[in-house]
Design a protein around this motif. Structure first.
Motif, PDB file in Angstrom:
ATOM      1  N   CYS A  67      -7.607   4.368   2.804  1.00 52.23           N
ATOM      2  CA  CYS A  67      -6.917   3.071   2.760  1.00 52.23           C
ATOM      3  C   CYS A  67      -7.135   2.399   1.396  1.00 52.23           C
ATOM      4  O   CYS A  67      -8.275   2.113   1.013  1.00 52.23           O
ATOM      5  CB  CYS A  67      -7.433   2.152   3.864  1.00 52.23           C
ATOM      6  N   PRO A  68      -6.049   2.127   0.659  1.00 53.89           N
ATOM      7  CA  PRO A  68      -6.220   1.584  -0.690  1.00 53.89           C
ATOM      8  C   PRO A  68      -6.740   0.157  -0.727  1.00 53.89           C
ATOM      9  O   PRO A  68      -7.241  -0.270  -1.760  1.00 53.89           O
ATOM     10  CB  PRO A  68      -4.813   1.672  -1.292  1.00 53.89           C
TER      11      PRO A  68
ATOM     12  N   ILE B  26      -9.497  -1.493   4.278  1.00 56.13           N
ATOM     13  CA  ILE B  26      -9.699  -2.024   5.624  1.00 56.13           C
ATOM     14  C   ILE B  26      -9.858  -0.833   6.568  1.00 56.13           C
ATOM     15  O   ILE B  26      -9.857   0.316   6.112  1.00 56.13           O
ATOM     16  CB  ILE B  26      -8.566  -2.990   6.057  1.00 56.13           C
TER      17      ILE B  26
ATOM     18  N   PRO C  78      -8.257   1.054   9.438  1.00 56.03           N
ATOM     19  CA  PRO C  78      -7.052   1.218  10.258  1.00 56.03           C
ATOM     20  C   PRO C  78      -7.343   1.564  11.711  1.00 56.03           C
ATOM     21  O   PRO C  78      -6.705   0.993  12.613  1.00 56.03           O
ATOM     22  CB  PRO C  78      -6.306   2.360   9.558  1.00 56.03           C
TER      23      PRO C  78
ATOM     24  N   CYS D  98      -3.190  -5.550   4.945  1.00 56.06           N
ATOM     25  CA  CYS D  98      -2.528  -4.231   4.940  1.00 56.06           C
ATOM     26  C   CYS D  98      -1.254  -4.326   4.100  1.00 56.06           C
ATOM     27  O   CYS D  98      -0.483  -5.272   4.235  1.00 56.06           O
ATOM     28  CB  CYS D  98      -2.177  -3.844   6.372  1.00 56.06           C
TER      29      CYS D  98
ATOM     30  N   SER E 223       1.086  -1.977   4.182  1.00 56.90           N
ATOM     31  CA  SER E 223       2.091  -1.135   4.860  1.00 56.90           C
ATOM     32  C   SER E 223       2.424   0.129   4.086  1.00 56.90           C
ATOM     33  O   SER E 223       3.562   0.590   4.104  1.00 56.90           O
ATOM     34  CB  SER E 223       3.381  -1.934   5.121  1.00 56.90           C
TER      35      SER E 223
ATOM     36  N   CYS F 196      -2.618   5.690   6.079  1.00 57.54           N
ATOM     37  CA  CYS F 196      -3.479   5.970   7.243  1.00 57.54           C
ATOM     38  C   CYS F 196      -2.746   6.849   8.253  1.00 57.54           C
ATOM     39  O   CYS F 196      -3.292   7.854   8.725  1.00 57.54           O
ATOM     40  CB  CYS F 196      -3.970   4.671   7.875  1.00 57.54           C
TER      41      CYS F 196
ATOM     42  N   ILE G 119      -0.894  -1.569  13.510  1.00 57.00           N
ATOM     43  CA  ILE G 119      -1.367  -2.657  12.638  1.00 57.00           C
ATOM     44  C   ILE G 119      -0.274  -3.719  12.505  1.00 57.00           C
ATOM     45  O   ILE G 119      -0.525  -4.927  12.596  1.00 57.00           O
ATOM     46  CB  ILE G 119      -1.775  -2.095  11.256  1.00 57.00           C
TER      47      ILE G 119
END
Ligand code: SF4
Ligand code: SF4
Length: 433
Positions: free
Chosen positions: A369-370, A373, A375, A398, A400, A404, A418
């Motif tokens: 996750c860049p 967080i 997921p 997030c 989007s 993930c 999410i």
């Protein structure tokens, strides 16, 4: 020239279908269906009636107060209807124009001088919106209202698989892009401008370097980012290129940075130097289920069907995506018109609902996750109805990107969950007000 450390997930690029194909002008359509809301904010207000004659470039919708922008005729002809149609932004009012075949054009008045006020006013007049996907009216960003800006970051990374729109624009309009960057630097007295590209774009990098040297542009740099996904998100890119953090809720202007997609910069060239409003754009029409993929220069409002026909038509069983496979949305109605933020139409092999299994706790979704967080925990919170956990799990940051879901061996619809959690949380907050 600057280089940066890798970050994100490795995903296949699939750009060879169209990367080496020069931009072609699409066939002139018999009619166009132009949505009045092709941007974030309020739709434009129709200022034409049925039977009115218009030229390419005539204003057909005027920006409303607040966040909004002008809409222009994209062909010359007659308004034959103003009615609700299905668009990529849902059912909405559209102006339908029948082509008279004359190609008559209405241009904007030349600018007598260019300063901050006239520059942003011209972007508004020309109806320019961000071309990277969200459709934010560009003039709003460039009305800095005396906020000090020091940097420009131009996004040319085009990290979504299949899309080669920006790639071809950078190769074929290199000088025009640099001319606009130099103008923005002058108007806003910027310290530096960075053109962010991915490290596989060798010919683009060479072309920019050549023209920067030849024209002796000072303080314009090509910033080379790794080919890991995602690189296009504004906040992440500004951090990568300039080392400046953008907090949740802040815009790039709040931290002294102007940021635009490279195709938006090309639209600015048309508006500032050629006095042309935003009526056409380059769209990559591509994918394994298309006979003859192309990069087409398209009048806004043409149907997806007409573009597919110009690319040899669809073959076999397919799933059509507005955008690329990571962040794009599947659609079925081929009569939908392309709009200001259509970058790519991708015809993939028919997608089946993937068979889901239990989480194996591999942590790939978290590692990749860049925005760092979690997921799986956010997804669990949604599925367990624990919507209030949206806050502690920071699900609102997030971006989007879909990494993930792409990374998950258990095929859990993480991004969907999410987004649903964020919607639920918003509904709960709205209900309290
Ligand atoms: S949680 Fe959001 S930002 Fe993180 S990988 Fe998934 S889609 Fe991307
Ligand atoms: S990637 Fe999928 S399987 Fe692995 S921890 Fe995340 S949700 Fe579980």
């Amino acid at each position: 020239m600057w280089k940066f450390k890798p970050k994100g997930a490795e995903i296949p690029k699939y750009k060879d279908h169209t990367k080496n194909l020069p931009i072609e002008r699409a066939d002139s359509p018999a009619q166009v269906v132009i949505p009045l809301g092709m941007h974030i904010g309020k739709p434009a207000k129709a200022v034409v009636d049925e039977k009115d004659k218009v030229k390419k470039g005539s204003v057909i919708g005027e920006a409303e107060d607040g966040v909004s922008t002008n809409v222009h005729a994209t062909i010359s002809g007659t308004v034959i209807a103003i009615e609700e149609r299905n668009t990529f932004r849902g059912e909405q009012l559209c102006v339908i124009i029948e082509n008279d075949g004359t190609g008559e054009e209405k241009t904007l008045d030349p600018l007598e001088s260019i300063d901050e006020e006239t520059f942003s006013a011209r972007l508004e007049e020309a109806g320019i919106t961000g071309k990277g996907g969200a459709g934010f009216p560009t003039a709003v960003k460039y009305k800095t209202e005396a906020k000090k800006v020091g940097y420009l970051v131009v996004n040319g990374t085009e990290c979504e698989p299949y899309s080669t729109t920006d790639y071809r624009v950078m190769l074929e309009y290199t000088e025009e892009i640099l001319a606009v960057i130099a103008k923005i630097m002058d108007v806003y007295t910027l310290e530096e401008a960075h053109i962010a590209v991915e490290d596989h774009m060798d010919d683009v990098i060479a072309r920019f370097e050549q023209f920067i040297q030849e024209k002796e542009y000072a303080s314009i740099y090509v910033s080379i980012l790794p080919s890991t996904y995602p690189q296009g998100h504004a906040g992440l890119q500004i951090r990568q290129v300039l080392g400046i953090e953008i907090e949740t809720g802040q815009r790039s202007g709040d931290v002294g940075v102007l940021q635009s997609n490279v195709s938006t910069i090309k639209a600015m060239y048309d508006a500032i130097f050629s006095n042309r409003p935003f009526t056409e754009r380059v769209i990559t029409v591509t994918g394994p289920r298309l006979s003859s993929p192309k990069n087409l220069l398209v009048p806004l409002g043409v149907s997806v069907q007409s573009l597919l026909d110009q690319c040899g038509g669809l073959t076999g069983e397919y799933t059509l995506i507005n955008g690329g496979p990571m962040m794009g949305k599947a659609f079925e109605n081929l009569d939908i018109p392309v709009d200001k933020d259509t970058t790519t139409i991708t015809a993939l092999d028919k997608m089946e609902e993937p068979a889901r299994s239990a989480c194996i706790r591999c942590a790939k979704c978290i590692e990749n996750c860049p925005v760092r967080i979690q997921p799986i925990h956010i997804s669990n919170a949604y599925e367990n109805g624990e919507y209030e956990k949206a806050v502690s799990l920071k699900s609102d940051i997030c971006i989007s990107c879909g990494v993930c879901t792409f990374s998950c061996p258990a095929r859990i619809p993480l991004l969907d969950n999410i987004q649903k959690l964020n919607e639920k949380w918003k509904e709960m907050q709205d209900a309290k007000e």
